[in-house]
Design a protein around this motif. Sequence first.
Motif, mmCIF file in Angstrom:
data_model
loop_
_atom_site.group_PDB
_atom_site.id
_atom_site.type_symbol
_atom_site.label_atom_id
_atom_site.label_comp_id
_atom_site.label_asym_id
_atom_site.label_seq_id
_atom_site.Cartn_x
_atom_site.Cartn_y
_atom_site.Cartn_z
ATOM 1 N N ARG A 1 0.880 -1.172 0.000
ATOM 2 C CA ARG A 1 0.000 0.000 0.000
ATOM 3 C C ARG A 1 0.916 1.220 0.000
ATOM 4 O O ARG A 1 1.735 1.398 0.890
ATOM 5 C CB ARG A 1 -0.914 0.011 1.220
ATOM 6 N N CYS A 2 0.775 2.034 -1.053
ATOM 7 C CA CYS A 2 1.603 3.234 -1.155
ATOM 8 C C CYS A 2 0.884 4.274 -2.003
ATOM 9 O O CYS A 2 -0.116 3.992 -2.654
ATOM 10 C CB CYS A 2 2.978 2.907 -1.752
ATOM 11 N N ASP A 3 1.425 5.462 -2.002
ATOM 12 C CA ASP A 3 0.903 6.548 -2.822
ATOM 13 C C ASP A 3 1.341 6.284 -4.261
ATOM 14 O O ASP A 3 2.534 6.110 -4.521
ATOM 15 C CB ASP A 3 1.473 7.877 -2.328
ATOM 16 N N PRO A 4 0.417 6.214 -5.230
ATOM 17 C CA PRO A 4 0.806 6.012 -6.628
ATOM 18 C C PRO A 4 1.802 7.053 -7.129
ATOM 19 O O PRO A 4 2.588 6.781 -8.042
ATOM 20 C CB PRO A 4 -0.518 6.102 -7.384
ATOM 21 N N ALA A 5 1.808 8.235 -6.524
ATOM 22 C CA ALA A 5 2.761 9.284 -6.920
ATOM 23 C C ALA A 5 4.193 8.921 -6.540
ATOM 24 O O ALA A 5 5.136 9.555 -7.025
ATOM 25 C CB ALA A 5 2.363 10.613 -6.293
ATOM 26 N N ASP A 6 4.376 7.880 -5.702
ATOM 27 C CA ASP A 6 5.720 7.404 -5.368
ATOM 28 C C ASP A 6 6.406 6.790 -6.595
ATOM 29 O O ASP A 6 7.618 6.683 -6.643
ATOM 30 C CB ASP A 6 5.687 6.357 -4.258
ATOM 31 N N PHE A 7 5.616 6.346 -7.564
ATOM 32 C CA PHE A 7 6.164 5.792 -8.803
ATOM 33 C C PHE A 7 6.492 6.956 -9.736
ATOM 34 O O PHE A 7 5.627 7.782 -10.037
ATOM 35 C CB PHE A 7 5.153 4.863 -9.473
#
Length: 174
Positions: free
Chosen positions: A116-122
């Motif tokens: 679970r992470c922020d998609p903006a981390d990609f």
Amino acid sequence: MSELAARRGAVTTAKKALFLMFRIGHERYALKATEVAEVLPRLPLKPIAHAPAWVAGIFAHRGVMVPVIDLSALAFGALAQARTSTRLVLVNYQPEPSQESRWLGLVLEQATDTLRCDPADFQPYGLDNRQAPYLGPVREDEQGLMQWIGVADLLTADVRAMLFAPGLIAGEAQ
């Protein structure tokens, strides 16, 4: 916990998305969980004659014939390892928003964990890889890089036409 702290926590959680993680060889990849319909054990498949080598075959699931591709073979030309953690992952394949979503099976190695992470981390990785448009942005963490796979970009128009020929899918009018 104060009301302000609770709101901050809700905002932080709302930006996060769930991803299914898997490996191709030693490299880590992820699929957005909203594109995953089911995770199944590896099942026997019926081969498709004259299909590209990375088209693993078809199987029947709940009355629907589902084409399956081996993502390892598609990306790097080597079949996925037959491990206990190798899964057959059904994804909702929808190459165009105007088209109806269909099931597509993916043979994925070590598809047993989620993140679970922020998609903006990609973040974009700076290469224009037109041969593999499904390879999306990358995320760095303490284990190295993880790449997001874009389900909608997995198949070329020719392969899509072969695997999802109009009138040949169970339940479609001919």
